[in-house]
Design a protein around this motif. Structure first.
Motif, PDB file in Angstrom:
ATOM      1  N   GLN A 120       0.906  -1.235   0.075  1.00 39.54           N
ATOM      2  CA  GLN A 120       0.133   0.119   0.052  1.00 39.54           C
ATOM      3  C   GLN A 120       0.828   1.158   0.129  1.00 39.54           C
ATOM      4  N   GLY A 121       1.324   1.547  -1.293  1.00 42.23           N
ATOM      5  CA  GLY A 121       2.033   2.732  -1.293  1.00 42.23           C
ATOM      6  C   GLY A 121       3.603   2.673  -0.558  1.00 42.23           C
ATOM      7  N   VAL A 122       4.272   1.548  -1.009  1.00 48.51           N
ATOM      8  CA  VAL A 122       5.417   1.428  -0.359  1.00 48.51           C
ATOM      9  C   VAL A 122       6.677   2.408  -0.665  1.00 48.51           C
ATOM     10  N   ASP A 123       7.410   3.006   0.104  1.00 43.88           N
ATOM     11  CA  ASP A 123       8.197   3.840  -0.032  1.00 43.88           C
ATOM     12  C   ASP A 123       9.815   3.410   0.601  1.00 43.88           C
ATOM     13  N   ARG A 157       2.790  -1.327   4.627  1.00 44.44           N
ATOM     14  CA  ARG A 157       3.443   0.058   4.162  1.00 44.44           C
ATOM     15  C   ARG A 157       4.851  -0.403   5.058  1.00 44.44           C
ATOM     16  N   ILE A 158       5.758   0.788   4.564  1.00 45.19           N
ATOM     17  CA  ILE A 158       6.859   0.944   5.443  1.00 45.19           C
ATOM     18  C   ILE A 158       6.614   1.758   6.494  1.00 45.19           C
ATOM     19  N   ASN A 159       6.509   1.333   7.861  1.00 47.76           N
ATOM     20  CA  ASN A 159       5.876   2.082   8.972  1.00 47.76           C
ATOM     21  C   ASN A 159       6.867   3.308   9.479  1.00 47.76           C
ATOM     22  N   ARG A 160       8.317   2.803   9.433  1.00 52.40           N
ATOM     23  CA  ARG A 160       9.293   3.696   9.764  1.00 52.40           C
ATOM     24  C   ARG A 160      10.675   2.993   9.406  1.00 52.40           C
ATOM     25  N   MET A 161      11.782   3.939   9.540  1.00 54.39           N
ATOM     26  CA  MET A 161      13.096   3.571   9.407  1.00 54.39           C
ATOM     27  C   MET A 161      13.853   4.021  10.712  1.00 54.39           C
ATOM     28  N   LEU A 170      20.561  -2.954   3.753  1.00 53.15           N
ATOM     29  CA  LEU A 170      19.373  -2.487   4.537  1.00 53.15           C
ATOM     30  C   LEU A 170      18.671  -3.787   4.818  1.00 53.15           C
ATOM     31  N   SER A 171      18.210  -3.569   6.161  1.00 57.03           N
ATOM     32  CA  SER A 171      17.392  -4.657   6.564  1.00 57.03           C
ATOM     33  C   SER A 171      15.779  -4.158   6.498  1.00 57.03           C
ATOM     34  N   VAL A 172      14.682  -5.303   6.251  1.00 56.91           N
ATOM     35  CA  VAL A 172      13.421  -5.054   6.529  1.00 56.91           C
ATOM     36  C   VAL A 172      12.932  -6.181   7.189  1.00 56.91           C
ATOM     37  N   VAL A 173      12.221  -5.635   8.434  1.00 53.93           N
ATOM     38  CA  VAL A 173      11.427  -6.628   9.299  1.00 53.93           C
ATOM     39  C   VAL A 173      10.160  -6.313   9.469  1.00 53.93           C
ATOM     40  N   GLY A 174       9.392  -7.309  10.077  1.00 54.36           N
ATOM     41  CA  GLY A 174       7.892  -7.135  10.212  1.00 54.36           C
ATOM     42  C   GLY A 174       7.490  -8.410  10.515  1.00 54.36           C
ATOM     43  N   ARG A 175       6.058  -8.364  10.982  1.00 53.22           N
ATOM     44  CA  ARG A 175       5.361  -9.570  11.178  1.00 53.22           C
ATOM     45  C   ARG A 175       5.182 -10.437  10.042  1.00 53.22           C
ATOM     46  N   ASN A 176       4.739 -11.812  10.188  1.00 53.64           N
ATOM     47  CA  ASN A 176       4.420 -12.257   9.240  1.00 53.64           C
ATOM     48  C   ASN A 176       3.023 -11.861   8.476  1.00 53.64           C
ATOM     49  N   GLY A 177       3.117 -12.019   7.090  1.00 56.61           N
ATOM     50  CA  GLY A 177       1.831 -11.320   6.401  1.00 56.61           C
ATOM     51  C   GLY A 177       1.674  -9.879   6.243  1.00 56.61           C
ATOM     52  N   MET A 178       2.837  -9.352   6.525  1.00 59.80           N
ATOM     53  CA  MET A 178       2.963  -8.009   6.333  1.00 59.80           C
ATOM     54  C   MET A 178       3.264  -7.469   4.859  1.00 59.80           C
ATOM     55  N   VAL A 233      23.702  -6.759  10.507  1.00 56.79           N
ATOM     56  CA  VAL A 233      24.263  -6.292   9.324  1.00 56.79           C
ATOM     57  C   VAL A 233      23.999  -5.151   8.611  1.00 56.79           C
ATOM     58  N   ALA A 234      23.046  -4.173   9.285  1.00 56.83           N
ATOM     59  CA  ALA A 234      22.758  -3.045   8.546  1.00 56.83           C
ATOM     60  C   ALA A 234      22.780  -2.013   9.623  1.00 56.83           C
ATOM     61  N   ASP A 235      23.015  -0.747   8.964  1.00 52.70           N
ATOM     62  CA  ASP A 235      22.819   0.323  10.179  1.00 52.70           C
ATOM     63  C   ASP A 235      21.429   0.915  10.140  1.00 52.70           C
ATOM     64  N   ARG A 236      20.541   0.560   9.250  1.00 50.73           N
ATOM     65  CA  ARG A 236      19.251   0.994   9.103  1.00 50.73           C
ATOM     66  C   ARG A 236      18.345   0.035   9.090  1.00 50.73           C
ATOM     67  N   VAL A 237      17.110  -0.102   9.501  1.00 48.44           N
ATOM     68  CA  VAL A 237      16.223  -1.281   9.598  1.00 48.44           C
ATOM     69  C   VAL A 237      14.955  -0.535   9.268  1.00 48.44           C
ATOM     70  N   ALA A 238      14.353  -1.134   8.238  1.00 50.43           N
ATOM     71  CA  ALA A 238      12.868  -0.604   7.748  1.00 50.43           C
ATOM     72  C   ALA A 238      11.677  -1.636   8.509  1.00 50.43           C
ATOM     73  N   ILE A 239      10.992  -1.138   9.268  1.00 45.64           N
ATOM     74  CA  ILE A 239       9.741  -1.974   9.729  1.00 45.64           C
ATOM     75  C   ILE A 239       8.507  -1.893   8.929  1.00 45.64           C
TER      76      ILE A 239
END
Length: 732
Positions: free
Chosen positions: A30-33, A218-222, A41-49, A207-213
């Motif tokens: 939904q409008g991922v940026d 959507r990317i809720n925050r970095m 860069l790491s991306v984490v999140g619950r299952n199904g996100m 492994v990363a300096d920043r993590v996207a949640i």
């Protein structure tokens, strides 16, 4: 964590802007940026996100509805997966996708490029276990060995950008450490840029300096990796380890857990096993859960559409011309005559009307919106509705209709008729509509307790008198009244001039014993705010939070939190466990207090539970009996409310009136209990993690005193217009 100076002067390695992806009716992304300049860069999140869907969209494996994806300044959308791979993007998919008959060595030789930084020899030195198994076929490898081979296959293509979806899933701790070291080496040497989708928070942060949640597509925050690694509360709140997307979303959310069907593959229903690799909150030192335990805990879901139903999950317009319509909804296989009778009367009045069939029998009904079209909106498709178990089918249709309704924007009003089952099916969908849209149910249960159907919405319920079973002298009159009532409500709403107000709406909670305080606050704010007062009767708090969730309320003064008493100690006006949830979700600045936490509400005196008979009571009226809360109960409430305040990320001002929390708790009044107040206030102060933005403030006054009201108004104005009250406002 990886530290690598960014010397890149050209375009970003990977940039995603406004990316939207649908699986049928499910809005998965939904409008991922997202932007990866260089490095890891790491991306984490619950299952199904939507994390796997994001990977697939980048690789061209699922079509994007809109948005942009660029790699080194070159657009990727519209290209085939093969073209994208040849541009220099490697992909380690979740699920490995190896050839069962090829050996490890054959897998590697098939993709190895001569002269590249990564060679078979380097792979075997990085993963010694693969060297030992080089003659074994893909089907003969363990899960961890298969994952190593999938990573190795991608590295041998020597990509400029490597996308890794759950690279450490199923690996032994020693292999996880190897993969982590390899990623750190890639980051430090600058061999390639890496996008890591990871459930292991320790690895993601290392492994990363920043993590996207990622939350709900959507990317809720970095956030900085160090901050996420150190903040266990943030991990639990945003990542909710051990829960799935559909378990904790109070409002309709897109279902991003399904995977796209490859081209040329069957589109019928299929069973999929869902595994949870982190049943406990992971840390950098967490050990993987044994595979047999994960296997035993797996759940099975059905995905895909039935091949025989011809269901289309795309959202069809309610009217070809785009005009708004009245809906008549119900189970046409059992209430067809009654529903059509009401439909005909609405049509005769000149209003556009559509029938919605909610039957679970699967039979054709002739409705403009057939049951299969609605059922397709169930998270598991029509297979989640049309089952051999009637109870499961009814529950499935209820969920499907709620999800279908939440996506409609052309509803003038909705009318239904039925018994307890039909009422239960339509009520949640009606509650999903905005306040003000006419909603009416003719029901056999309307003369009883209807709170579970109406909830915090404005549903009107009309008793059917006789059962809704065939047309007769009674039912025709009742159904006609219902249809005409809907016609009048819709026509009046259409004719009414649009209400315009320059004042933002705010919500205030009130009880009889906090009325003076709320009246003073509302009067002080009336010139600049539209004050909506909610009676704290359980449903009142839910109604306020529903409007906050829907964006119709821009501020809150939650002065009366008494519903927590009834929730915790069995009163008749209870909150739900989601109390305060809307303010948490919307990140709304919060001003609140402990109004009427001195009392639990019961009915007439004889309805008070036996275990409370020796307590202090006050008879508010013959039908309402109030029970004074004890110090122990106040301490419990203080801890519970304090924990919820800790979840709020926006500024918080929570006021404690030392002179009493209600009119009955004032000095010399029946519920005056300094010990109970002390227990409540101390528990709150001990529980709330106070900061410069989250503060618990003691005041010497009673909650209804002018000085207390003035302090609340000042705090609210600081949040919403940045100024204290004027002298004229203060004198009021």
């Amino acid at each position: 964590m990886s530290e690598r100076p960014d010397t890149r002067t050209g375009p970003a390695a990977l940039e995603v802007r406004g990316l939207n992806v649908y699986y049928g009716a499910s809005h998965a992304l939904q409008g991922v940026d997202l932007r990866l300049e260089s490095g890891v860069l790491s991306v984490v999140g619950r299952n199904g996100m939507g994390k796997t869907t994001l990977c697939k969209a980048i690789m061209g494996l699922v079509p994007a509805a809109s948005g942009a994806v660029s790699f080194g300044g070159q657009s990727l959308l519209g290209r085939s997966p093969a073209e994208i791979a040849r541009m220099g993007i490697g992909y380690v998919p979740q699920g490995r996708r190896l050839w069962r008959s090829l050996t490890v060595d054959e897998h590697l030789k098939m993709v190895e490029k001569k002269g590249g930084a990564w060679s078979s020899e380097r792979i075997y030195s990085t993963f010694p276990r693969l060297a030992e198994r080089r003659r074994n076929g893909g089907a003969q490898l363990s899960g961890g060995e298969q994952q190593m081979l999938a990573i190795a296959r991608a590295l041998l293509a020597n990509p400029r950008l490597l996308i890794m979806d759950e690279p450490t899933e199923g690996l032994a701790p020693v292999i996880v450490s190897q993969v982590e070291s390899m990623l750190l080496q890639l980051a430090s040497e600058g061999e390639m840029d890496v996008l890591v989708i990871e459930q292991n928070i320790g690895v993601a942060c290392a492994v990363a300096d920043r993590v996207a949640i990622m939350v709900n597509g959507r990317i809720n925050r970095m956030v900085p990796a160090r901050e996420l690694a150190a903040d266990r509360d943030l991990q639990q709140r945003m990542l909710g380890v051990g829960r799935h997307a559909h378990d904790d979303t109070p409002e309709p959310q897109p279902d991003a857990s399904s995977e796209a069907t490859p081209k040329g593959q069957p589109t019928g229903p299929r069973s999929v096993r869902i595994y949870l690799s982190n049943p406990k909150t992971p840390t950098r030192w967490s050990q993987p859960v044994p595979v047999p335990q994960i296997e035993r805990a797996a759940r099975v879901v059905t995905t895909g559409q039935p091949t025989t139903s011809g269901v289309e999950t795309a959202l069809r317009p309610l009217s070809p011309s785009g005009e708004q319509v009245v809906l008549v909804a119900g189970t046409l296989d059992t209430k067809g005559a009654e529903l059509r009778y009401m439909r005909d009367q609405i049509r005769a009045a000149g209003l556009p009307v559509r029938m919605v069939d909610l039957s679970t029998s699967g039979r054709h009904s002739g409705a403009e919106i057939p049951a299969h079209q609605v059922a397709a909106f169930h998270p598991r498709g029509a297979a989640g509705v049309f089952t051999d178990d009637r109870g499961q089918s009814v529950a499935g249709m209820t969920e499907a209709f709620r999800r279908w309704m939440s996506r409609q924007d052309g509803v003038l009003g909705i009318l239904s008729a039925g018994g307890s089952g039909g009422t239960a099916i339509v009520a949640p969908a009606m509650r999903a509509l905005p306040v003000g849209v006419p909603k009416l149910i003719v029901s056999t249960v309307a003369s009883g307790e209807v709170a579970k159907y109406v909830g915090p919405s404005d549903i009107t319920m009309m008793h059917s008198v006789a059962d809704v079973q065939g047309l007769n002298a009674i039912t025709e009159e009742v159904l006609s009244n219902a249809a005409q009532a809907m016609v009048c409500m819709v026509k009046a709403r259409k004719a009414a001039p649009a209400r315009t107000s320059a004042k933002p709406a705010i919500g205030l909670t009130m009880f009889g014993v906090t009325t003076p305080a709320v009246q003073q606050i509302a009067k002080a704010l009336a010139e600049t705010f539209d004050c909506l007062v909610f009676h704290a009767t359980g449903i009142g708090g839910q109604a306020m939070e529903k409007l906050i969730d829907s964006g119709k309320i821009e501020g809150v003064i939650d002065l009366t939190t008494t519903e927590v008493c009834d929730m915790m100690f069995g009163g008749v006006f209870p909150a739900t466990e989601d109390r305060f949830g809307a303010m948490i979700r919307r990140r709304m600045p919060y001003v609140g207090s402990v109004g009427a936490l001195d009392m639990v509400n019961f009915g007439a005196p004889e309805t008070v539970p036996e275990k409370y008979r020796a307590r202090t009571f006050y008879e508010h009226n013959p039908q309402v009996t109030l029970m004074r809360t004890t110090p122990e109960e106040n301490a419990r409430m203080g801890r519970w409310i304090g924990a919820r305040l800790n979840e709020m990320e926006a500024p918080v001002r929570f006021f404690l009136p030392e002179g009493g929390v209600s009119a009955l708790d004032a000095r010399g009044q029946p519920f005056d209990d300094p010990a109970a107040r002390h227990a409540l206030f101390t528990a709150l102060e001990d529980t709330v993690r106070q900061t410069s933005t989250r503060r618990v403030i003691r005041r010497p006054e009673n909650i209804n005193d002018p000085g207390f009201a003035a302090a609340v108004v000042t705090a609210f104005r600081e949040f919403h217009d940045g100024r204290p009250p004027t002298r004229k406002e203060a004198r009021r």
